[in-house]
Structures are given as C-alpha cells and as structure tokens.
Design a protein around this motif. Structure first.
Motif, short mmCIF file in Angstrom:
data_model
loop_
_atom_site.label_atom_id
_atom_site.label_comp_id
_atom_site.label_asym_id
_atom_site.label_seq_id
_atom_site.Cartn_x
_atom_site.Cartn_y
_atom_site.Cartn_z
N UNK A 223 2.56 -10.87 -18.65
CA UNK A 223 3.20 -11.63 -19.72
C UNK A 223 4.29 -12.56 -19.24
N UNK A 224 4.92 -12.27 -18.10
CA UNK A 224 6.17 -12.93 -17.75
C UNK A 224 6.01 -14.39 -17.35
N UNK A 225 5.07 -14.73 -16.47
CA UNK A 225 4.99 -16.09 -15.96
C UNK A 225 4.65 -17.13 -17.04
N UNK A 226 3.67 -16.91 -17.91
CA UNK A 226 3.42 -17.91 -18.96
C UNK A 226 4.62 -18.11 -19.88
N UNK A 227 5.52 -17.12 -19.94
CA UNK A 227 6.71 -17.23 -20.78
C UNK A 227 7.88 -17.88 -20.06
N UNK A 228 7.77 -18.00 -18.74
CA UNK A 228 8.89 -18.47 -17.93
C UNK A 228 9.43 -19.83 -18.38
#
Length: 655
Positions: free
Chosen positions: A58-63
């Motif tokens: 989940x983290x990278x697309x939200x970065x």
C-alpha cells in the motif's frame, strides 16, 4: 490494482511540477528511489528484491499523496509561501485531480471538467476507464436474492475486501491532502492585511467551485449519513479523515455554505450537521449496548469483553472528533448566518414533527407517529436467581436458546457480542419506515440475540397493511452463520403466505442460506447483516404477484394460465391477510408490539377499509362478468374475504 495504479502515476507526474514537492519527496531517499523505479516500470529494487514486497503493497502508490500532505502541512495557508503554494496547486489542476480521484473511488459518476481545456478531464477519463475494467472483476455483492438457477460465480469476498482496503487507503490519503491544504494558523491569519486575506478568499472560492461542481460534499454526506456501525467499525480511519476535512472546511467562512443544508433543493438536503449528529447517535447506542452489567458480563449473554478491546476503543475514538467537528461546524454556520441573513436555515430532521402542521397529509402523520415505535426493548426473557432463563412471551426459538445454555455454547464469542451491538445500533436508526411499508423490531432487554419483528405489508400487494410477525435468533456461531428467522403469522400453521414463506414459518432467502443462490447472494460474515434480511423480506418476498416467486413459475408470467393461477393465489393471500395479519393482530396483538398495532390500524383505518372494499369489488366483478376466471377456489376466497372484512370493520370501530 496494478503496483502503480494510473491515478498515482498521473498524480506523481503533476505533483513534481509543484514548487517544493521534489525536495519533500526526497527527504526519504530510499522510498523516493523505489517510487521512481516503480513509475518507470521497474519492479525490482537495486538489491534484487521486489519493490512492492519490500516497501509494502500500500505504501508506495500512496507516497506522492503523503509527500504532498506533508508539504501543505509544513507550509500552511496563513503565510505568503503557503498562499503561493496553494495558488499553484489550483492553477496546475492538482486539486481538480484529487477531487476527481476521490469521486471515482467513492463510486460516483466520472468528473466532468469545469474548464474544457483543463487537464482534469482527460485524467479523469483515463482513471475512470481503468476503474471500469476493474469493475468487471470486482463488484459489491447485493447480499440478497432468491438465486438465479446458477451457483457459479467469480465473486471472491476476500479479494473484494482487499480491493476495498486499497481504495480506502487512497481515499484517506486524498482526504488528508485536502485537510492539510486548508490548515492555517488562526493567530497568523488574523494578523494579515486585507489584501492578503482577499487573495486567500479568491483561492478558496476557486476551491469551493471545484467542490461544488464535483459534488464533493455529496460524497461527504453519503459517507456521514451511514448509520451502520458494522460498516463504520471497518472504516474508522476514513471517518477520522472525513471529520478532519469537514472541520477544516467549516473554519473558512468562504466554504461554510457548502456544509449548510439547501432548503430550496428538491431533494431536501439536511446538511452535514444532521448527518454528524446521527453518526454520533449510532456510535453512542453501540457503545451503550456493549456496556457490561453488574455481573461483569454483557447484557446480551455473551462473555465479557475486555474494556481495552481494540475494536471498541477504535469506535469510541470517533466521539471526540465528532463532538469537536460538530461544534466547529455549528459555530461556523451560526457566525456566517449572522453576517449573511439570507443563508438557509438549518433543518433538524431529528426534531419532533408537529402533527398539526401535517393534518392534510396522512402519510407524513403516519411516519411521524410510528418513528418512535420502530425500535425498542421488551422483556422477552427473565433470568432467575438460579440462572434459569424464563420466556415471558411465545418465542419460536426458546428451545434452541435453552439448549445453547445447557451445552455451554450460549456465551458465544466477543466477535458475536460486537456484531450484535452493531446490529442493534444500526436497527435503531435504519429500519424502513414509510406509509407504504415499515419494519418494527423489539429486542430482549437482557439479550441482544433474541428479537421479534413486525413487517407491514407493502401497498399494492396482497399483503398491504397487514402486520406480519417474525421471531429472530442469533445463534452462538453468529456471524459466521446467519441469524435464524421464522414467520409467526401463519394462521396456526394453516397458511402459506408465499412460496418463500412456509406454513410452518420457514423463510426461504439466499442470504439466510435457506435457498440455493449465487455466492454473492448468500450470507457473508464480512458483508451481510440483519437489516439486509429484513429489507429482503419486505421487498423480495412481500411482492405484488407472489405466485411467480415459486421457482420455474416465472416462465408462465405472460401466459393466460400463469395469470389465472396468480389471480387465484393472490385472492387466497388477500383473504388470509385480512384474517390473520389484520383481524387476528387487532384481537391479539403480539407482545411488545401492542402500541405498534394500535397506532398502525388507527392511523390506517380509512385506507384499510377502502382497500378491502376495492378488493371485494374487484373480485365480485370477476365473478359476475368474467365467470371463466372465477374458479371454485377463487369464489371460496371471495366469500372468506367478505366474511373477514365484516369482522374487521367491527374491530376497527373500536379504535
């Protein structure tokens, strides 16, 4: 969803044009490096591992969104640099894009660009097309239905929940960006000169236009009007983010009109205030249902839940945010109204309706009167000093309850206790209520797993205005298995009111796992609830032509044989409705529903008499002028109908 979904990729490209964004992104060099590799189509890190696995799914697309949130938060609106930053975000179409993404993840229609030359329209189209392709694979199950003859489906509830989790994480990220965009230091803002304040007001007016044209507030209202604690409990972070956005919108006088109800609207919008109040009420009811008794166990008979239970704490954590947001919104609207006298007046939907104002509208009178009777507790059981459970009223599942107590399974689980409290909280606010058809529920005072229900027959059906009683029991295995529900109004087991309602009381519905259906139509511990069951009974069983609910009979729908059979079937149902769902209910109202029966028939008396007269005249005309349709069974139903109507008239005169 792809490792780097289209909206994240497009957002990342646009955000890089924003002054200061690249520096903020590079503050974490490792994640920035992974993000750049991922956007280039490279999913392997320099160390040889999969980037998505190492960094988290989940983290990278939200970065890009978290970096932008941090940038806005660091450089607030109340300084000149913050004003320039937000002006740039508006002019570059960044806020336009964020609201577009929010609409799409909120499953509203695709964004229609205000400016035809704006970058927002092609971006929205690209994202929407991608979402449309996803929709072919993942969709929300209805959770109700009789089955379609096929039990094959590619619907996977676990995969659905994963997709929903990913979508919600992006919704939260976007809401947090909007919140940080609006944040400001009040003391600094008050010290600004008029020219700077006018510049800020101009920026906010542009943002307000984006909000208005994109139905952003509709999205907020749709979320806040949710009265299912079961659903709210699964989306606590999103509700925290929603409340934060609303609170920051309310701090700006320029944006306040977005939150006020529009009393001129044909839809009669009630405004954010009422939705927040309702949200608060639902949560308080839920927490109240979970309050332990003096013995240290919960009143529903389940084992005691630790006060530190994380699920309960998470839901309770919304209350301070709700109270703070409610105060800020109400104060903001009041202040704005003092300056702008033409602002719409708040509508309080929770206020008691003055019946004298609606003397000419019986439907509104009915709803106003019956609302307070919809959900209540009743002493269905009593526990003796010897811990023996005594049933004070007739209850179909009494033996099942006693058996569960005897074998020690009655305590259930903490998950069961939470779900029962959530069900009760939802029912107290969400039960269908209209002059056409309504649902009334009585829950045992000591046990949330024991309930009784009255469903009034919908207008335009053979069940119209009848009161049908059901008993419901939530077994120890709930929610892994559905609740059990039985029809009590069966004429002492002599009447089968519907192909899906047996004369012994069995209720056939896919969602109850009592009828074959597709996987998405059957009970799901994660997505199904009691309200769905009640609405299914009301709308899918109590229908205008119940004969065709019988599997296979729908093929004869447009044939003379089918129409004749349906006519005879409905004639029998009509006379049985008058006999058992009206006359018998008036003479012997179900325990706990005496006030419901009295009020329902008193307020519907004229309508019921007219309805019965129309039924009788319709059938008498068929016997007189269409003898071929008047079979022996049909004529018998007519004679019984006339007999029951005469007795019903006498009972109604007593009200």
């Amino acid at each position: 969803m792809a490792a780097m979904p289209p909206h994240s990729l497009l957002s990342f490209g646009m955000f890089l044009n924003l002054n200061g964004f690249a520096e903020k992104l590079l503050s974490n060099e490792t994640s920035a490096r992974w993000l750049f590799r991922l956007t280039s189509g490279v999913e392997i890190s320099t160390e040889g591992g999969n980037i998505s696995t190492v960094a988290g799914k989940l983290s990278l697309p939200l970065k890009p969104f978290t970096a932008l949130e941090s940038l806005f938060h660091e450089i607030q609106f109340s300084c000149s640099e913050g004003i320039d930053l937000r002006t740039e975000a508006i002019e570059l179409g960044i806020m336009h894009l964020l609201i577009t993404c929010l609409k799409i993840f909120g499953h509203l229609e695709p964004f229609i660009s205000i400016d035809q030359n704006s970058v927002g329209k092609p971006i929205a189209s690209a994202i929407y097309l991608e979402k449309s392709r996803d929709h072919d694979l993942y969709y929300m199950a209805k959770g109700t239905g009789f089955g379609t003859g096929s039990i094959a489906s590619n619907w996977d509830v676990d995969q659905l929940l994963i997709v929903q989790q990913i979508e919600e994480s992006h919704i939260n990220a976007i809401l947090n960006v909007i919140t940080s965009f609006l944040e400001y230091d009040k003391s600094t803002y008050l010290s600004l000169d008029t020219r700077v304040k006018d510049t800020i007001s101009t920026i906010l007016k542009k943002l307000a236009l984006l909000f208005k044209e994109s139905n952003f507030v509709v999205f907020i209202n749709n979320c806040l009007r949710n009265d299912s604690v079961l659903d709210i409990a699964h989306h606590i972070p999103m509700y925290q983010s929603l409340l934060n956005v609303v609170r920051n919108i309310a701090k700006w006088p320029t944006l306040i009109p977005l939150l006020a109800p529009d009393v001129t609207s044909s839809e009669g919008s009630d405004g954010v205030v009422d939705f927040i109040k309702n949200l608060k009420s639902c949560i308080e009811i839920y927490l109240g249902r979970l309050r332990p008794s003096k013995k240290g166990t919960f009143k529903n008979g389940d084992k005691m839940i630790d006060e530190e239970d994380q699920d309960r704490k998470n839901i309770a954590s919304l209350i301070p945010n709700i109270l703070t947001t409610l105060e800020i919104v109400e104060n903001g609207i009041a202040s704005y109204r003092n300056v702008n006298e033409d602002m719409p007046t708040l509508v309080n939907t929770n206020a008691d309706i003055n019946e004298e104002q609606h003397d000419g509208d019986s439907d509104q009178n009915y709803v106003a009167k019956m609302r307070s009777l919809q959900f209540d507790t009743y002493c269905i059981t009593t526990e003796t000093d010897e811990n023996e459970t005594i049933f004070n009223v007739r209850y179909h599942y009494a033996s099942a309850v006693r058996s569960a107590i005897a074998n020690g399974s009655d305590s259930g689980s903490s998950e069961r206790a939470r779900r029962l409290a959530q069900e009760a909280a939802a029912l107290s606010n969400s039960l269908p209520l209209s002059a056409s058809s309504s649902v009334f529920v009585r829950c045992d005072e000591e046990r949330l797993d024991i309930m009784k229900v009255i469903v009034t027959g919908p207008s335009g059906t053979p069940y119209a205005n009848g009161c049908f009683e059901f008993d419901t029991y939530f077994p120890p295995e709930y929610p892994n298995v559905p609740m059990q529900i039985t029809l009590i109004t069966t004429g002492n087991h002599t009447v089968r009111f519907n192909p899906n309602l047996y004369n012994e009381g069995k209720v056939c519905l896919s969602i109850l796992n009592t009828w074959v259906g597709r996987p998405e139509e059957k009970w799901s511990p994660q997505t199904s609830n009691f309200l769905q069951v009640l609405v299914s009974i009301q709308s899918l069983i109590l229908v205008s032509e119940p004969y065709f609910n019988e599997p296979g009979y729908e093929r004869s729908y447009n044939t003379p044989h089918g129409q004749q059979a349906s006519l005879e079937y409905s004639a029998n149902i009509r006379q049985a409705t008058v006999r058992w769902a009206m006359l018998e209910q008036l003479r012997n109202p179900p325990s706990g529903f005496e006030d419901v029966i009295q009020s329902h028939f008193a307020m519907k008396r004229s309508e019921i008499l007219k309805q019965c007269q129309n039924w009788r005249e319709e059938y008498e005309d068929i016997v007189k002028n269409h003898s071929k349709k008047a079979s022996k069974a049909f004529v018998n139903s007519l004679e019984l109908l006339k007999k029951h109507i005469n007795k019903l008239q006498e009972e109604l005169k007593k009200l």
